[in-house]
Scaffold this motif. Structure first.
Motif, short mmCIF file in Angstrom:
data_model
loop_
_atom_site.label_atom_id
_atom_site.label_comp_id
_atom_site.label_asym_id
_atom_site.label_seq_id
_atom_site.Cartn_x
_atom_site.Cartn_y
_atom_site.Cartn_z
N GLY A 247 0.77 -1.24 0.00
CA GLY A 247 0.00 0.00 0.00
C GLY A 247 0.79 1.28 0.00
N GLY A 248 2.14 1.19 0.05
CA GLY A 248 2.95 2.40 0.08
C GLY A 248 3.03 3.09 -1.27
N GLU A 249 3.39 4.35 -1.25
CA GLU A 249 3.55 5.12 -2.49
C GLU A 249 4.67 4.50 -3.33
OE1 GLU A 249 4.77 9.64 -3.95
OE2 GLU A 249 5.04 9.01 -1.87
N ARG A 250 4.40 4.24 -4.59
CA ARG A 250 5.39 3.63 -5.49
C ARG A 250 5.95 4.70 -6.43
NH1 ARG A 250 5.83 -2.11 -6.34
NH2 ARG A 250 4.74 -3.16 -4.64
N VAL A 251 7.28 4.72 -6.56
CA VAL A 251 7.95 5.67 -7.45
C VAL A 251 9.02 4.91 -8.23
CG1 VAL A 251 9.31 7.79 -7.63
CG2 VAL A 251 7.57 7.57 -5.83
N ARG A 252 8.88 4.92 -9.56
CA ARG A 252 9.91 4.31 -10.41
C ARG A 252 10.79 5.41 -10.99
NH1 ARG A 252 9.38 0.28 -15.74
NH2 ARG A 252 11.65 0.23 -16.15
N ARG A 279 15.12 11.47 -12.49
CA ARG A 279 14.01 12.20 -13.08
C ARG A 279 13.25 13.00 -12.03
NH1 ARG A 279 8.82 11.02 -13.11
NH2 ARG A 279 9.25 8.88 -12.40
N THR A 280 12.94 12.39 -10.89
CA THR A 280 12.13 13.04 -9.87
C THR A 280 12.95 13.94 -8.95
OG1 THR A 280 12.43 11.15 -8.36
CG2 THR A 280 10.53 11.09 -9.86
N ARG A 281 14.28 13.75 -8.94
CA ARG A 281 15.17 14.47 -8.02
C ARG A 281 14.80 14.18 -6.56
NH1 ARG A 281 19.64 16.64 -9.92
NH2 ARG A 281 19.54 18.36 -8.42
N ARG A 282 14.15 13.09 -6.34
CA ARG A 282 13.64 12.76 -5.02
C ARG A 282 14.66 11.94 -4.24
NH1 ARG A 282 7.57 10.53 -3.88
NH2 ARG A 282 7.78 10.11 -1.65
N PRO A 283 14.88 12.25 -2.95
CA PRO A 283 15.79 11.43 -2.14
C PRO A 283 15.06 10.23 -1.55
CG PRO A 283 15.05 13.30 -0.86
CD PRO A 283 14.40 13.44 -2.22
N ALA A 284 15.82 9.20 -1.22
CA ALA A 284 15.25 8.01 -0.58
C ALA A 284 16.31 7.40 0.31
CB ALA A 284 14.78 7.00 -1.62
N GLU A 309 11.70 0.45 -8.86
CA GLU A 309 10.52 1.06 -8.27
C GLU A 309 10.62 0.92 -6.76
OE1 GLU A 309 6.01 1.19 -9.66
OE2 GLU A 309 6.49 -0.75 -8.75
N LEU A 310 10.56 2.05 -6.07
CA LEU A 310 10.65 2.06 -4.62
C LEU A 310 9.25 2.20 -4.03
CD1 LEU A 310 13.72 4.38 -3.91
CD2 LEU A 310 13.69 1.94 -4.47
N ALA A 311 9.05 1.55 -2.88
CA ALA A 311 7.83 1.71 -2.10
C ALA A 311 8.19 2.49 -0.84
CB ALA A 311 7.24 0.35 -1.75
N PHE A 312 7.56 3.65 -0.65
CA PHE A 312 7.91 4.55 0.45
C PHE A 312 7.02 4.30 1.67
CE2 PHE A 312 9.95 6.70 -2.99
CZ PHE A 312 11.02 7.38 -2.42
N TYR A 313 7.67 4.38 2.84
CA TYR A 313 6.93 4.33 4.10
C TYR A 313 6.08 5.59 4.22
CZ TYR A 313 9.52 0.30 5.93
OH TYR A 313 10.04 -0.95 6.13
N ARG A 320 12.16 7.11 3.93
CA ARG A 320 12.55 5.71 3.98
C ARG A 320 11.74 4.90 2.96
NH1 ARG A 320 12.02 1.28 8.91
NH2 ARG A 320 13.04 -0.41 7.75
N ALA A 321 12.41 3.96 2.30
CA ALA A 321 11.75 3.20 1.24
C ALA A 321 12.29 1.79 1.18
CB ALA A 321 11.94 3.90 -0.11
N LEU A 322 11.56 0.93 0.49
CA LEU A 322 11.98 -0.43 0.17
C LEU A 322 12.11 -0.55 -1.35
CD1 LEU A 322 9.48 -2.44 2.42
CD2 LEU A 322 11.89 -1.98 2.92
N VAL A 323 13.06 -1.35 -1.79
CA VAL A 323 13.19 -1.62 -3.22
C VAL A 323 12.15 -2.68 -3.56
CG1 VAL A 323 14.69 -2.38 -5.08
CG2 VAL A 323 15.64 -1.04 -3.18
N ALA A 324 11.11 -2.27 -4.28
CA ALA A 324 10.01 -3.19 -4.60
C ALA A 324 10.32 -4.03 -5.83
CB ALA A 324 8.72 -2.41 -4.81
#
Length: 432
Positions: A247-252, A279-284, A309-313, A320-324
Motif C-alpha cells: 500500500g505504500g507510495e510507489r515511485v519508479r 528524473r524526480t530528483r527525489r531522495p530516498a 521502483e521504490l515503495a515509500f513508508y 525511507r523506502a523499500l526496493v520493490a
C-alpha cells in the motif's frame, strides 16, 4: 547466465579502502582453484599463506558472502577477489560444489523462516486488543516523559553538564518498557552530546523537539494523516514491510546510489543507503539491519544507478523506502549535484514537513574544498556559498580534489555535512 558486474561495482562492496587494495593482490587466477559460477552464486578456493586454503562463496542475489578465512570484515579480501575474477570473465560456469550449495540453501531457508516470523509478528500486531494495550502503555510512557522533560528544565541545565549517563539511560529504559523504542533511542542519545561551548543550548533544543513530539502524539487525532504517521514512527510504531510493499507510495526512477554509512549499536548493525532519483530528483533512504555474524545488504553499491521502483513508508516527508522491483542490472553512474543554496532550500522544505528530521542526503555539484581561519573544512560551490564538513580524516578527500571541483555527497545534520562519496573527472567514484 546473470550479467556480470562491472569492476567498479565489485570494489564498491569493499568495507574500506585497504580491503579493496588487498583484493586486487589476491585476484590472480593462479591463486585460485575449483572456481565456478551459475545464475545465483560464485565460488572458489584460494591458496592462502602457508598450507591454508580458503573457501569463498558469494550469493549474487543478496549479495552475501562467506569465506573460511579468519577475517572479520564483510566481504573479506578473498570474496572481493573472487568477484573481481568473475567480473573479468575469469570464472567459468559449472556445477555448484556441495559446500557452496549447502551454504546457499541454508541462506534461502533462513530467509524463508524470517519471512514467516515477520508474518506471524504482523498478525499479532494487528490483533485489536494487543494494539489497544500498546497504545495505553505508550500514552502512559509519554506522559511520564513529559513530566521528566519539564522537571529537567525547571531544575536548570547547569547540573546536567556533569550528570552521569544514568540520568538519560533511566528515562530511556522506562520508554522501552512503555514500548516506545524509537523515542527511547533519542533520549539515550542526549547523553552523547559533546560538552562544548553552547552545549546547554543544544540540549535545550533537543528537549524542545522531544516535548513537541510528545504533544503531537497526545493530539494525534487532530493531525493530518501524513504527519500522524510521522509522529507514530518517531515514537516507535512500525509499519510492516508487507504493508509498505502493498500500500505504500510507489515511485519508479533511475536511482543513483549516492552514499552509504554503517553504524553499530549494541548487538545490531545498521546500514543507511541514500538514493536520489534522476528524473524526480527525489531522495530516498534504504535501511538494512544485521545481527552479529551476519552481513548487511550490499545490493545497492555507491557509484551505481539502478532502474527500480521504490515503495515509500508513510509520512509527512516520505524518505525511507523499500526496493520493490528492479528493471535490469545496476550500471555505473553519478548523481546530478545541486548548488549549496538549492540543497538548503530543499532541506528547509523537508524540515517544515518533518521537524524531527535529523539527517538529510546532500549531492553537491562542482564544489571545491576550502578552510576558514580556524582550520575548519568547507565545501564551496561556484556561487561562493559554503557548507561546513564534518569528518575525522579529510586527507583522502583533499588528495582526491587536488584543489579542483568534485561532486560530493553526504549526510547533512545540524553539526555539518559528513562526506560519504565523491566523483572526480579522472578518478571516478571514491567512497570516503
Amino acid at each position: 547466465m546473470r550479467d556480470r558486474w562491472a569492476r567498479e561495482q565489485v570494489l564498491g562492496l569493499a568495507p574500506d579502502a585497504s580491503s579493496a587494495k588487498a583484493a586486487g593482490g589476491v585476484a590472480k587466477p593462479a591463486k585460485w582453484g575449483g572456481t565456478g559460477c551459475d545464475d545465483e552464486a560464485v565460488w572458489g578456493e584460494c591458496q592462502g599463506s602457508g598450507k591454508s586454503v580458503y573457501r569463498a562463496c558469494a550469493d549474487l542475489a543478496g549479495p552475501a558472502f562467506r569465506c573460511s578465512c579468519p577475517s572479520r570484515k564483510f566481504p573479506c579480501k578473498h570474496a572481493l577477489a573472487l568477484l573481481l575474477l568473475w567480473s573479468d570473465a575469469a570464472v567459468d560456469a559449472g556445477p555448484r560444489p556441495a559446500w557452496a550449495a549447502e551454504w546457499v540453501e541454508e541462506r534461502r531457508e533462513r530467509a524463508d523462516r524470517a519471512d514467516r516470523r515477520r508474518a506471524s509478528a504482523a498478525a499479532k500486531t494487528r490483533d485489536p486488543k494487543t494494539a489497544e494495550r500498546r497504545e495505553r502503555r505508550v500514552d502512559d510512557g509519554l506522559a511520564e516523559l513529559d513530566q521528566w522533560l519539564r522537571d529537567q528544565v525547571a531544575h536548570g541545565l547547569a547540573a546536567a553538564e556533569k550528570a552521569p549517563y544514568r540520568l538519560w539511560d533511566d528515562a530511556a529504559r522506562r520508554l522501552v518498557d512503555a514500548q516506545a523504542g524509537a523515542l527511547a533511542g533519542q533520549v539515550r542519545g542526549l547523553a552523547a552530546i559533546p560538552r562544548r561551548p553552547g552545549w546547554p543550548g543544544r540540549l535545550l533544543a533537543e528537549y524542545a523537539l522531544l516535548r513537541l513530539l510528545v504533544r503531537a502524539h497526545q493530539r494525534r487525532d487532530e493531525l493530518p494523516a501524513g504527519l500522524r504517521d510521522t509522529v507514530r514512527s518517531r515514537v516507535g510504531f512500525t509499519v510492516p514491510q508487507e504493508e509498505v510493499l502493498s500500500g505504500g507510495e510507489r515511485v519508479r526512477d533511475l536511482w543513483a546510489v549516492i552514499g552509504s554509512r554503517d553504524t553499530a549499536q549494541e548487538l545490531l548493525s545498521t546500514r543507511r543507503v541514500w538514493l536520489r532519483g534522476r528524473r524526480t530528483r527525489r531522495p530516498a533512504l534504504v535501511l538494512s539491519f544485521a545481527a552479529p555474524g551476519t552481513s548487511l545488504d550490499a545490493s545497492l553499491v555507491v557509484g551505481t544507478e539502478v532502474d527500480a521502483e521504490l515503495a515509500f513508508y508513510p509520512g509527512s516527508q516520505p524518505l525511507r523506502a523499500l526496493v520493490a522491483d528492479r528493471y535490469g542490472p545496476a550500471e555505473p553512474g553519478m548523481p546530478e549535484g545541486s548548488s549549496v543554496r538549492g540543497f538548503l532550500d530543499e532541506h528547509a522544505a523537508a524540515l517544515a514537513r518533518d521537524p524531527w528530521l535529523d539527517r538529510w542526503p546532500a549531492a553537491l555539484g562542482s564544489v571545491r574544498l576550502a578552510r576558514d581561519e580556524g582550520g575548519g573544512l568547507y565545501a564551496v560551490d561556484e556561487a561562493g556559498d559554503a557548507l561546513p564538513l564534518r569528518m575525522g580524516d579529510p586527507w583522502r578527500l583533499l588528495a582526491l580534489s587536488g584543489g579542483g571541483p568534485v561532486t560530493l555527497s553526504g549526510e547533512w545534520s545540524p553539526r555539518g555535512l559528513r562526506p560519504l562519496a565523491a566523483w572526480h573527472e579522472d578518478e571516478g567514484t571514491v567512497v570516503l
